[in-house]
Design a protein around this motif. Structure first.
Motif, short mmCIF file in Angstrom:
data_model
loop_
_atom_site.label_atom_id
_atom_site.label_comp_id
_atom_site.label_asym_id
_atom_site.label_seq_id
_atom_site.Cartn_x
_atom_site.Cartn_y
_atom_site.Cartn_z
N ILE A 140 0.67 -1.09 -0.12
CA ILE A 140 0.18 0.12 0.56
C ILE A 140 1.06 1.39 0.01
O ILE A 140 1.82 1.33 0.64
CB ILE A 140 -0.77 0.07 1.27
CG1 ILE A 140 -2.20 -1.28 1.32
CG2 ILE A 140 -2.11 1.37 1.34
CD1 ILE A 140 -2.11 -1.36 2.44
N ALA A 141 0.84 1.81 -0.57
CA ALA A 141 1.59 2.88 -1.17
C ALA A 141 0.83 4.43 -0.98
O ALA A 141 -0.27 5.11 -1.58
CB ALA A 141 2.43 3.28 -2.08
N GLU A 142 0.86 5.88 -0.54
CA GLU A 142 0.69 6.50 -0.08
C GLU A 142 0.11 7.43 -1.61
O GLU A 142 -0.25 8.24 -1.65
CB GLU A 142 0.96 7.30 1.16
CG GLU A 142 1.07 7.26 2.64
CD GLU A 142 -0.35 7.00 2.68
OE1 GLU A 142 -1.13 7.81 2.01
OE2 GLU A 142 -0.21 6.15 3.97
N ASP A 143 1.64 7.71 -2.25
CA ASP A 143 1.55 8.56 -3.12
C ASP A 143 2.22 7.34 -4.61
O ASP A 143 3.32 6.83 -4.12
CB ASP A 143 1.60 9.90 -3.41
CG ASP A 143 3.30 9.72 -1.74
OD1 ASP A 143 3.36 9.23 -1.87
OD2 ASP A 143 2.82 11.27 -1.25
N ARG A 144 2.92 8.33 -5.46
CA ARG A 144 3.92 7.64 -6.17
C ARG A 144 5.38 7.87 -5.99
O ARG A 144 6.00 6.88 -5.92
CB ARG A 144 3.85 9.06 -7.80
CG ARG A 144 4.68 8.27 -8.69
CD ARG A 144 5.37 9.36 -9.59
NE ARG A 144 3.66 8.92 -10.62
CZ ARG A 144 3.26 9.94 -11.37
NH1 ARG A 144 4.13 11.30 -12.01
NH2 ARG A 144 2.40 10.24 -11.88
N ASP A 145 6.08 8.47 -5.33
CA ASP A 145 6.61 8.96 -4.12
C ASP A 145 7.00 7.36 -2.88
O ASP A 145 8.25 7.13 -2.69
CB ASP A 145 7.53 10.23 -3.58
CG ASP A 145 7.14 11.01 -4.73
OD1 ASP A 145 8.00 11.12 -5.49
OD2 ASP A 145 7.43 12.19 -4.45
N ASP A 146 5.82 7.29 -2.57
CA ASP A 146 6.11 6.23 -1.61
C ASP A 146 6.17 4.92 -1.78
O ASP A 146 7.24 4.34 -1.95
CB ASP A 146 5.11 6.47 -0.45
CG ASP A 146 4.19 5.71 0.17
OD1 ASP A 146 6.10 4.84 0.71
OD2 ASP A 146 3.46 5.01 0.69
N LEU A 147 5.21 5.35 -3.60
CA LEU A 147 5.42 3.57 -3.57
C LEU A 147 6.91 3.38 -5.01
O LEU A 147 7.54 2.14 -4.56
CB LEU A 147 4.99 4.06 -5.32
CG LEU A 147 4.58 2.48 -6.26
CD1 LEU A 147 3.80 1.88 -5.63
CD2 LEU A 147 3.75 3.11 -7.73
N LEU A 148 8.09 4.58 -5.14
CA LEU A 148 8.74 4.48 -5.36
C LEU A 148 9.91 3.83 -4.40
O LEU A 148 11.25 3.31 -4.39
CB LEU A 148 9.48 5.47 -6.42
CG LEU A 148 8.75 6.08 -7.29
CD1 LEU A 148 9.48 7.03 -8.04
CD2 LEU A 148 9.09 5.16 -8.95
N GLN A 149 9.81 4.37 -3.38
CA GLN A 149 10.59 3.68 -2.67
C GLN A 149 9.71 2.94 -1.96
O GLN A 149 11.40 2.00 -1.59
CB GLN A 149 10.17 4.84 -0.82
CG GLN A 149 11.24 6.87 -1.05
CD GLN A 149 10.48 7.28 0.02
OE1 GLN A 149 10.33 6.78 0.68
NE2 GLN A 149 10.52 8.55 -0.68
N GLN A 150 9.26 2.25 -1.69
CA GLN A 150 8.68 1.02 -1.13
C GLN A 150 9.10 -0.48 -2.39
O GLN A 150 9.42 -1.02 -1.78
CB GLN A 150 7.22 0.83 -1.04
CG GLN A 150 6.65 1.65 0.34
CD GLN A 150 5.12 1.13 0.43
OE1 GLN A 150 5.23 -0.20 1.20
NE2 GLN A 150 4.62 1.67 0.77
N ILE A 151 9.20 0.38 -3.60
CA ILE A 151 9.07 -0.71 -4.89
C ILE A 151 10.62 -1.11 -4.61
O ILE A 151 11.63 -2.00 -5.27
CB ILE A 151 8.55 -1.04 -6.07
CG1 ILE A 151 9.05 -0.09 -6.12
CG2 ILE A 151 7.14 -1.17 -5.82
CD1 ILE A 151 8.68 0.52 -7.72
N ASP A 152 11.95 -0.17 -4.07
CA ASP A 152 13.01 0.04 -4.46
C ASP A 152 14.10 -1.39 -3.32
O ASP A 152 13.25 -1.59 -2.63
CB ASP A 152 13.83 0.73 -3.46
CG ASP A 152 15.23 1.33 -3.61
OD1 ASP A 152 16.05 1.85 -4.88
OD2 ASP A 152 15.73 1.16 -3.04
N GLY A 153 14.52 -2.06 -4.00
CA GLY A 153 15.29 -2.75 -3.10
C GLY A 153 14.40 -3.91 -4.02
O GLY A 153 15.30 -5.83 -3.65
N ARG A 154 13.11 -4.64 -4.48
CA ARG A 154 12.20 -5.62 -4.57
C ARG A 154 13.16 -6.52 -5.90
O ARG A 154 13.37 -5.69 -6.85
CB ARG A 154 11.24 -5.16 -4.85
CG ARG A 154 9.93 -4.89 -3.44
CD ARG A 154 8.67 -4.59 -4.05
NE ARG A 154 8.40 -4.10 -3.10
CZ ARG A 154 6.89 -5.53 -2.57
NH1 ARG A 154 6.82 -6.52 -2.61
NH2 ARG A 154 6.71 -4.96 -0.98
N THR A 155 13.29 -7.43 -6.03
CA THR A 155 13.88 -8.80 -7.46
C THR A 155 12.17 -9.07 -8.32
O THR A 155 11.83 -9.43 -7.34
CB THR A 155 14.32 -9.62 -6.09
OG1 THR A 155 15.25 -9.73 -5.31
CG2 THR A 155 14.94 -10.67 -7.43
#
Length: 439
Positions: A193-208
């Motif tokens: 769950i992401a608050e906004d686009r920036d939050d989304l980019l931070q959360q998917i960072d490092g995912r394989t």
């Protein structure tokens, strides 16, 4: 002295190498993420837009493509094509149901679960993926049951492919179940769950994803809007626009037939017909609807030559309404055509044929109504006694020289039999005089 020269040389070469290393580091750390926005019903235009987004993301060197989505559903065939595109993509696909209050209903559920990474914004929903008819009713015929079974197996295969909750996925189709973003995360329907686009980019960072690790924090955003063609074709594929195109095609072509040489109605009608055929080829249009609309046109035209006192007009109106209703009955609920469009379209088309087409057709196929020939059969008032040698009559505001095989007294009425040059042949009108005419 030599020692001083070596020290200066060291600093000079060291300072020269530093910008090159920094540039290489910046180039290595600079990443790009492409973003497209999908709103409204899922249609063939949506499929083309997503495919173009993937191609552009690849050309831009983006680490992934983010699809921000808010949809009530759409066509199953288009959904299947989009899912297959996701599976074949060498670019990681991130579907983000946003903004707050958005939904991934029906077809949107399939698309979200097929993404490499599925995310939702707060206050969003996903589910209600049961196939429905154009009227919004649940389908229960043999063929419709096949659609249900296919949809269940389709979404189950998607869930298995992406390691998501296949039991919930099946219930979303079978029972029309829908959940909020927090419930979807708990049920393993989405990944985050992401608050906004920036939050989304931070959360998917490092995912394989497919063996590659995403690096998206601080990435440059490249938005890919719909182009002119996608906007245009997306517009004409809306049912209400297709209905308007149908009407323009009918009005234009029939208007050109009834008024040859007008050009503008004919050109407009042909263009509308071509656009309609293009949209019909991409959409699941019911052929029976087109047949009924064609029957309506035949009935309207037949009324111009048959004294049925409006029966054919009424039949044509009913046929047009049912045809327009059936035309889009195979579309999902989110794309159905409301009665607010059907009723005015039927009334307008009926009035068009009653007041314009009928009169035009009668004029086209009637006898010549211009020139002196129109006087034949009309009554003229005798102003000077008419016989075989001559006389004068008054007709249509003009005095004419006339002759007759029978003598006609002054003040009587005579019927015009023939017009030769500036003289007309007349005959007496039995038991009718100018005085009785005036009375």
């Amino acid at each position: 002295m030599i020692r001083l020269f070596l020290i200066l040389s060291f600093f000079m070469f060291g300072q020269g190498d530093t910008p090159a290393d920094t540039t290489a580091l910046d180039s290595r750390d600079s990443v790009s993420v492409s973003v497209i926005r999908v709103e409204g019903a899922i249609s063939p235009t949506t499929t083309n837009y997503i495919r173009r987004g993937i191609d552009n993301a690849r050309e831009n060197g983006s680490v992934c493509l983010i699809i921000e989505m808010d949809t009530p559903g759409g066509l199953l065939e288009s959904t299947k094509n989009i899912v297959q595109t996701f599976f074949d993509s060498d670019i990681p696909i991130v579907v983000y149901v946003s903004p707050d209050g958005a939904r991934a209903a029906s077809a949107g559920t399939f698309i979200t679960m097929a993404a490499h990474i599925a995310a939702m914004a707060p206050s969003t929903t996903i589910g209600a993926a049961s196939p429905v008819s154009g009227s919004g009713a649940q389908m229960d015929s043999v063929m419709q049951n096949k659609v249900f079974n296919y949809s269940e197996s389709f979404i189950e295969s998607i869930a298995e492919r992406r390691d998501r909750n296949k039991e919930w996925a099946i219930s979303a189709v079978r029972e029309g179940e829908a959940v909020t973003e927090s419930e979807a995360l708990e049920l393993n329907v989405i990944d985050l769950i992401a608050e906004d686009r920036d939050d989304l980019l931070q959360q998917i960072d490092g995912r394989t994803v497919e063996g590659d690790t995403l690096r998206t924090t601080g990435a440059t955003i490249t938005e890919i809007p719909q182009n002119l063609a996608e906007n245009l074709f997306g517009f004409i594929m809306r049912p209400e626009v297709m209905l308007i195109l149908t009407m323009i095609a009918i009005y234009g072509i029939v208007g050109e037939v009834t008024n040859p040489g007008a050009i503008v109605p004919g050109v407009a009608g042909v263009i509308a017909l071509i656009l309609l055929l293009y949209a019909s080829a991409a959409m699941p249009i019911n052929i029976a609807g087109f047949v009924l609309i064609g029957l309506a046109i035949i009935l309207f035209v037949a009324e111009a030559f048959t004294p049925t006192f409006g029966l054919l007009i009424a039949g044509g109106a009913v046929s047009f309404f049912l045809g327009a209703l059936m035309l889009f009955q195979d579309l999902p609920e989110s794309m159905e055509l409301s009665w607010a469009w059907l009723v005015p379209a039927t009334v307008l088309t009926t009035l068009f044929f009653v007041w314009i087409v009928t009169a035009g057709l009668k004029i086209q196929f009637s006898e010549n109504r211009t020139g002196v020939e129109t006087m034949i059969g009309q009554h003229a008032e005798v102003v000077d006694k008419v016989n075989s040698s001559g006389g004068r009559v008054f007709i249509s505001g003009e005095y004419w020289n006339a002759y007759s095989d029978e003598e006609i007294e002054e003040g009587a009425l005579a019927e015009v039999e023939e017009v030769k040059g500036l003289k007309m042949k007349v005959k007496p009108v039995s038991d009718i005089t100018s005085s009785s005419r005036q009375s």
